[in-house]
Design a protein around this motif. Structure first.
Motif, PDB file in Angstrom:
ATOM      1  N   ALA A 254     -48.957 -21.703 163.929  1.00  0.00           N
ATOM      2  CA  ALA A 254     -49.407 -22.998 163.397  1.00  0.00           C
ATOM      3  C   ALA A 254     -50.840 -23.305 163.846  1.00  0.00           C
ATOM      4  O   ALA A 254     -51.656 -23.790 163.051  1.00  0.00           O
ATOM      5  N   ILE A 255     -51.147 -23.018 165.111  1.00  0.00           N
ATOM      6  CA  ILE A 255     -52.521 -23.228 165.605  1.00  0.00           C
ATOM      7  C   ILE A 255     -53.500 -22.369 164.818  1.00  0.00           C
ATOM      8  O   ILE A 255     -54.579 -22.834 164.419  1.00  0.00           O
ATOM      9  N   CYS A 256     -53.141 -21.114 164.587  1.00  0.00           N
ATOM     10  CA  CYS A 256     -54.015 -20.193 163.831  1.00  0.00           C
ATOM     11  C   CYS A 256     -54.290 -20.722 162.430  1.00  0.00           C
ATOM     12  O   CYS A 256     -55.431 -20.703 161.964  1.00  0.00           O
ATOM     13  N   VAL A 257     -53.239 -21.192 161.749  1.00  0.00           N
ATOM     14  CA  VAL A 257     -53.376 -21.705 160.374  1.00  0.00           C
ATOM     15  C   VAL A 257     -54.277 -22.947 160.355  1.00  0.00           C
ATOM     16  O   VAL A 257     -55.194 -23.054 159.522  1.00  0.00           O
ATOM     17  N   LEU A 258     -54.036 -23.876 161.280  1.00  0.00           N
ATOM     18  CA  LEU A 258     -54.824 -25.116 161.325  1.00  0.00           C
ATOM     19  C   LEU A 258     -56.276 -24.841 161.708  1.00  0.00           C
ATOM     20  O   LEU A 258     -57.203 -25.428 161.131  1.00  0.00           O
ATOM     21  N   ASN A 259     -56.496 -23.954 162.687  1.00  0.00           N
ATOM     22  CA  ASN A 259     -57.865 -23.599 163.089  1.00  0.00           C
ATOM     23  C   ASN A 259     -58.611 -22.900 161.954  1.00  0.00           C
ATOM     24  O   ASN A 259     -59.800 -23.140 161.734  1.00  0.00           O
ATOM     25  N   ASP A 260     -57.897 -22.012 161.247  1.00  0.00           N
ATOM     26  CA  ASP A 260     -58.507 -21.304 160.124  1.00  0.00           C
ATOM     27  C   ASP A 260     -58.950 -22.288 159.042  1.00  0.00           C
ATOM     28  O   ASP A 260     -60.037 -22.169 158.471  1.00  0.00           O
ATOM     29  N   ARG A 261     -58.121 -23.284 158.794  1.00  0.00           N
ATOM     30  CA  ARG A 261     -58.467 -24.322 157.798  1.00  0.00           C
ATOM     31  C   ARG A 261     -59.734 -25.064 158.214  1.00  0.00           C
ATOM     32  O   ARG A 261     -60.639 -25.279 157.403  1.00  0.00           O
ATOM     33  N   ASP A 262     -59.826 -25.426 159.502  1.00  0.00           N
ATOM     34  CA  ASP A 262     -60.991 -26.163 159.995  1.00  0.00           C
ATOM     35  C   ASP A 262     -62.255 -25.311 159.991  1.00  0.00           C
ATOM     36  O   ASP A 262     -63.353 -25.820 159.733  1.00  0.00           O
ATOM     37  N   LEU A 263     -62.110 -24.016 160.302  1.00  0.00           N
ATOM     38  CA  LEU A 263     -63.268 -23.111 160.259  1.00  0.00           C
ATOM     39  C   LEU A 263     -63.819 -22.979 158.846  1.00  0.00           C
ATOM     40  O   LEU A 263     -65.032 -22.919 158.642  1.00  0.00           O
ATOM     41  N   ARG A 264     -62.925 -22.951 157.859  1.00  0.00           N
ATOM     42  CA  ARG A 264     -63.361 -22.902 156.446  1.00  0.00           C
ATOM     43  C   ARG A 264     -64.122 -24.168 156.081  1.00  0.00           C
ATOM     44  O   ARG A 264     -65.140 -24.122 155.397  1.00  0.00           O
TER      45      ARG A 264
END
Length: 373
Positions: free
Chosen positions: A273-283
């Motif tokens: 979940a952290i990976c998915v949320l961080n990836d969204r914010d990086l985009r």
């Protein structure tokens, strides 16, 4: 040494518990001593380079001096989110234990039994999986200053390349570790904890080995967001993921009755979940899109090849050399096979290897072995 000191400090029934308490205090003291040694080393470095700093200051065209109060404020607002992120990660273990013990007690499991299960989780499973995570944390810490310097140039492509490079090196370490935990978990635990029954911890490693990949990746993406001055995002994402993790843990414990395996499975959900949320914010903040082929697919294929070879080597050597020697040989062969496969599949380039510590010497060795041209 402190175990013996604790045992010798009292007599009778308390001897064993005092020994264990002193030994635990020694382990905690070791962490403090390590951090203190690092601080002393940095102070020595500062003293060595102080003259150079003063010369640079004399030639500096900007004569405005920042106040100590301003610097302290900047440091506080930089450090606080990092500490909060780490706190959310660590507090999840305390909450897991609280939810698990209450659920097991409610289901009628004896206290001794669920305490032993928690001991296996925190003693064997957590200790082993934290080794690659410590490497990921070190890589992330060393990555932040160079990322900040790259951001100053304003080149989005360079920023993306930096994140890609650190993500790949992290996965090059994390993916084979996860594969080793899944395939050789029991032999590795038997080698390290030879006085204990490692059947349950080995199963925990088989189930939770993949979480190492997600936790290592989340460490890099946290550092990337913080390096781009989005300090609060990793804290928010970790908090949201913690809530998802606790809900999943409760369902697994109460509805599915997976007992200790619930903690491991919910940890995978937490890290993912952290990976998915961080990836969204990086985009959103930089337009960064995760590269998959060299970051995940090639290391994954190399890790599968490594696992198959390592299992075969372990089975052969176990027949005539014993399980412990077989494990050592299998691990050494696994490391060699993994890196050979990674290079042959073009998972890393010569230029990228040279960026590693002693990279030039490694390249020279690989060329002698005809792995690189």
């Amino acid at each position: 040494m402190l175990l013996k000191v604790g045992q010798n400090s009292v007599s009778g029934a308390d001897k064993k518990s005092y020994g264990a308490a002193y030994a635990a205090a020694g382990a905690t003291l070791g962490t403090v001593a390590g951090a203190l040694a690092a601080l002393v080393f940095l102070i020595l470095l500062f003293c060595v380079f102080r003259k150079g700093f003063k010369k640079q200051m004399k030639h500096d065209t900007e004569h405005r001096t920042e106040s100590g109060k301003h610097i302290a404020k900047v440091l506080l607002f930089t450090i606080a989110p990092v500490i909060l992120s780490a706190t959310v990660y660590n507090i999840s273990n305390l909450l897991d234990q609280a939810v698990f013990t209450n659920a097991m007690a409610a289901q009628g499991m004896p206290k001794k039994e669920y305490t032993e299960l928690l001991g296996m989780f925190s003693g064997q499973y957590d200790t082993i999986t934290n080794i690659p995570l410590s490497v990921a944390s070190a890589l992330a810490a060393s990555f932040m200053p160079s990322l900040v310097a790259t951001i100053q140039t304003g080149s989005r492509k360079e920023i993306h390349n930096k994140i890609d490079l650190v993500s790949r090196f992290n996965m090059i370490i994390a993916i084979p570790c996860a594969a080793a935990f899944i395939t050789l978990g029991k032999p590795i635990l038997d080698l390290l904890y030879f006085t204990q029954d490692n059947t349950i911890p080995a199963m925990l490693l088989k189930i939770g080995g993949i979480s190492v990949v997600f936790f290592c990746l989340s460490t890099v993406t946290n550092a990337a967001l913080q390096g781009m001055d989005h300090m609060s995002q990793p804290v928010k994402n970790a908090a949201i993921s913690l809530v998802i993790h606790l809900v999943a843990l409760y369902i697994m414990l109460v509805a599915f009755h997976w007992n200790i395996y619930s903690i491991v499975a919910s940890k995978i959900i937490f890290a993912a979940a952290i990976c998915v949320l961080n990836d969204r914010d990086l985009r959103k903040c930089s337009g960064y899109v995760q590269e998959y082929r060299k970051t995940f697919i090639i290391p994954g294929i190399s890790a599968i090849i490594m696992s198959i070879v390592a299992l075969g080597v372990h089975l052969v050597f176990e027949l005539f050399a014993g399980p412990h020697i077989a494990t050592v040989i299998a691990v050494l062969v696994a490391i060699a096979v993994y890196f050979v496969a990674l290079i042959l599949l073009k998972g890393v380039t010569e230029a990228e290897i040279k960026t590693l510590p002693m990279g030039t010497k490694i390249v020279g060795l690989f060329k002698k072995l005809h792995l690189l041209r």
